[in-house]
Design an enzyme around this catalytic site. Structure first.
Site, PDB file in Angstrom:
ATOM      1  N   ARG A   1      38.922  43.541  47.887  1.00 56.02           N
ATOM      2  CA  ARG A   1      37.919  43.990  46.913  1.00 56.02           C
ATOM      3  C   ARG A   1      36.745  44.658  47.598  1.00 56.02           C
ATOM      4  NH1 ARG A   1      38.897  39.064  42.610  1.00 56.02           N
ATOM      5  NH2 ARG A   1      41.093  39.629  42.310  1.00 56.02           N
TER       6      ARG A   1
ATOM      7  N   CYS B   1      41.703  48.968  38.343  1.00 55.39           N
ATOM      8  CA  CYS B   1      40.505  48.274  38.854  1.00 55.39           C
ATOM      9  C   CYS B   1      39.723  49.050  39.901  1.00 55.39           C
ATOM     10  CB  CYS B   1      40.845  46.869  39.352  1.00 55.39           C
ATOM     11  SG  CYS B   1      41.852  46.863  40.835  1.00 55.39           S
TER      12      CYS B   1
ATOM     13  N   LYS C   1      52.256  38.233  40.174  1.00 63.30           N
ATOM     14  CA  LYS C   1      50.995  38.439  40.892  1.00 63.30           C
ATOM     15  C   LYS C   1      50.017  37.367  40.455  1.00 63.30           C
ATOM     16  CE  LYS C   1      47.270  41.676  41.703  1.00 63.30           C
ATOM     17  NZ  LYS C   1      46.745  43.034  41.519  1.00 63.30           N
TER      18      LYS C   1
ATOM     19  N   GLU D   1      58.171  36.108  34.312  1.00 65.94           N
ATOM     20  CA  GLU D   1      57.574  37.442  34.524  1.00 65.94           C
ATOM     21  C   GLU D   1      58.605  38.409  35.120  1.00 65.94           C
ATOM     22  OE1 GLU D   1      54.955  38.991  33.784  1.00 65.94           O
ATOM     23  OE2 GLU D   1      53.286  37.605  33.477  1.00 65.94           O
TER      24      GLU D   1
ATOM     25  N   CYS E   1      41.166  45.362  35.651  1.00 65.84           N
ATOM     26  CA  CYS E   1      42.392  46.150  35.778  1.00 65.84           C
ATOM     27  C   CYS E   1      42.797  46.851  34.483  1.00 65.84           C
ATOM     28  CB  CYS E   1      43.531  45.258  36.266  1.00 65.84           C
ATOM     29  SG  CYS E   1      43.160  44.469  37.842  1.00 65.84           S
TER      30      CYS E   1
ATOM     31  N   TYR F   1      49.237  44.987  56.091  1.00 66.62           N
ATOM     32  CA  TYR F   1      48.272  45.729  56.911  1.00 66.62           C
ATOM     33  C   TYR F   1      48.628  45.638  58.391  1.00 66.62           C
ATOM     34  CZ  TYR F   1      46.007  45.335  52.439  1.00 66.62           C
ATOM     35  OH  TYR F   1      45.768  45.403  51.099  1.00 66.62           O
TER      36      TYR F   1
ATOM     37  N   CYS G   1      47.025  50.921  38.879  1.00 68.68           N
ATOM     38  CA  CYS G   1      46.122  49.904  38.340  1.00 68.68           C
ATOM     39  C   CYS G   1      44.777  50.571  38.113  1.00 68.68           C
ATOM     40  CB  CYS G   1      45.972  48.756  39.340  1.00 68.68           C
ATOM     41  SG  CYS G   1      45.046  47.362  38.658  1.00 68.68           S
TER      42      CYS G   1
ATOM     43  N   ARG H   1      39.938  37.492  37.131  1.00 71.13           N
ATOM     44  CA  ARG H   1      41.206  38.061  36.664  1.00 71.13           C
ATOM     45  C   ARG H   1      42.185  36.999  36.144  1.00 71.13           C
ATOM     46  NH1 ARG H   1      39.835  42.921  38.666  1.00 71.13           N
ATOM     47  NH2 ARG H   1      39.815  43.346  40.898  1.00 71.13           N
TER      48      ARG H   1
ATOM     49  N   SER I   1      45.360  41.038  51.798  1.00 72.49           N
ATOM     50  CA  SER I   1      44.198  41.218  52.669  1.00 72.49           C
ATOM     51  C   SER I   1      43.694  39.917  53.280  1.00 72.49           C
ATOM     52  CB  SER I   1      43.087  41.912  51.889  1.00 72.49           C
ATOM     53  OG  SER I   1      42.741  41.175  50.728  1.00 72.49           O
TER      54      SER I   1
ATOM     55  N   LYS J   1      53.243  38.270  44.972  1.00 71.10           N
ATOM     56  CA  LYS J   1      51.972  38.530  45.638  1.00 71.10           C
ATOM     57  C   LYS J   1      50.979  37.435  45.281  1.00 71.10           C
ATOM     58  CE  LYS J   1      48.266  41.791  45.560  1.00 71.10           C
ATOM     59  NZ  LYS J   1      47.661  42.893  44.897  1.00 71.10           N
TER      60      LYS J   1
END
Ligand code: PBG
Length: 322
Positions: A205, A122, A195, A233, A130, A313, A120, A217, A274, A248
């Protein structure tokens, strides 16, 4: 026939029984651990909004990757954060860019570890979008060659799996073609197929310094209200050659994971993003929830919904318990 013949509690009487009839199990091999790689040496800079997550220089990313492997987590996904950002994301397509170097060094330090390259622009653009921008527009078709070039440079660096997260139309086909032409026809693509334009990316971010400098976005990521569109998609990405598909975020989209799983025959990944991580961490730090218990419940729910793989994470914390 019902009570008193049926007493579902009979199978809940002991841990051994509960374990025997458990429908979902989670294993460290289901997990993919994200790492944020920066330039420099010996850098281990905490990300304020993501307690326990760091911006890592490559040498530190190698340490972290080795730890993942030793805990049974087979893969890491790398996000590169270059020192220099510009309008055309030069850092993303540079053979010696931060992510390409990181892939090379992690693969040479831990050849058995799977290295996934997030593709990506971004993290590499000064405007934080992006794709390439003209005026206030994110240009779709002009972005595809740059994504393809990034994918090929990551492939040359040794990536095991290419994961485009940009949400431009046609990018899976463009990447597949470019990879094939560069003789990487056996390198799989994991598409961030569904997404969503989500507030749950907030802490990322900060970690990637990739907040869009104008607009948002929503012109390329999906509307959170849609689920049939997710299936579209996914179908398009599979047609273009995706080998795995991703949903996501995960937690507010468990229904999407379940529907995607039912609709296709490839492995489904889900990204426990995140904001989902930070909410659990923050509540736990305040003593409001039990970290370990809530983390395992979250990860189990994502698996139960149908995800075969989870990007999280929490990977190392969870692997230590499994
Ligand atoms: C885009 C990208 C993002 C995330 C992964 N890849 C951010 C975005 O779309 O704004 C978010 C991951 C997370 O929140 O953990 N390259």
């Amino acid at each position: 026939m019902s009570f008193p013949v049926h007493r579902p509690r009979r199978l809940r009487r002991s841990e051994a029984l509960r374990q025997m009839v458990r429908e979902t199990d989670l294993s460290p091999s289901d997990l993919i651990y994200p790492l944020f790689v920066v330039e420099g040496k010996g850098v281990r800079r905490p990300i304020a909004a993501m307690p326990g997550v760091f911006n890592l220089s490559i040498d530190q990313a190698v340490v972290e990757a080795r730890q993942a492997k030793s805990l049974g987590v087979p893969s890491v996904i790398l996000f590169g954060i270059p020192d220099h950002k510009d309008a055309i994301a030069s850092g993303a397509t540079d053979e010696n860019g931060v992510v390409q170097k990181a892939i090379r060094e992690i693969k040479s330090a831990a050849p058995d570890l799977q290295v996934v390259a997030d593709v990506c622009l971004c993290e590499y653009t000064d405007h934080g979008h992006c794709g390439v921008v003209s005026g206030q527009q994110v240009r779709n078709d002009e972005t595809l060659p740059l994504l393809a070039q990034m994918a090929v440079t990551c492939a040359r660096a040794g990536a095991d799996l290419i994961a485009p997260s940009d949400m431009m139309d046609g990018r899976i086909g463009a990447l597949r073609k470019a990879l094939d032409e560069a003789h990487f026809d056996d390198l799989p693509i994991m598409s961030y197929a569904a997404k969503y334009a989500s507030g749950f990316y907030g802490p990322f971010r900060e970690a990637a310094q990739s907040t869009p400098q104008f607009g948002d976005r929503r012109g390329y990521q999906m509307d959170p209200a849609n689920v049939r569109e997710a299936l579209k998609e996914v179908a398009l990405d599979l047609e273009e050659g995706a080998d795995l598909v991703m949903v996501k975020p995960a937690l507010a989209y468990l229904d999407v994971i379940a529907k995607v799983k039912a609709a296709c025959d490839v492995p489904v990944a889900a990204y426990n993003v995140s904001g989902e991580y930070s909410m659990v961490k923050a509540a736990a730090q305040n003593g409001w929830v039990d970290y370990t218990r809530v983390m395992m419940e979250v990860l189990t729910s994502i698996k139960r919904a149908g995800a075969d793989l989870i990007l999280t994470y929490h990977a190392l914390d969870a692997a230590k318990l499994l």
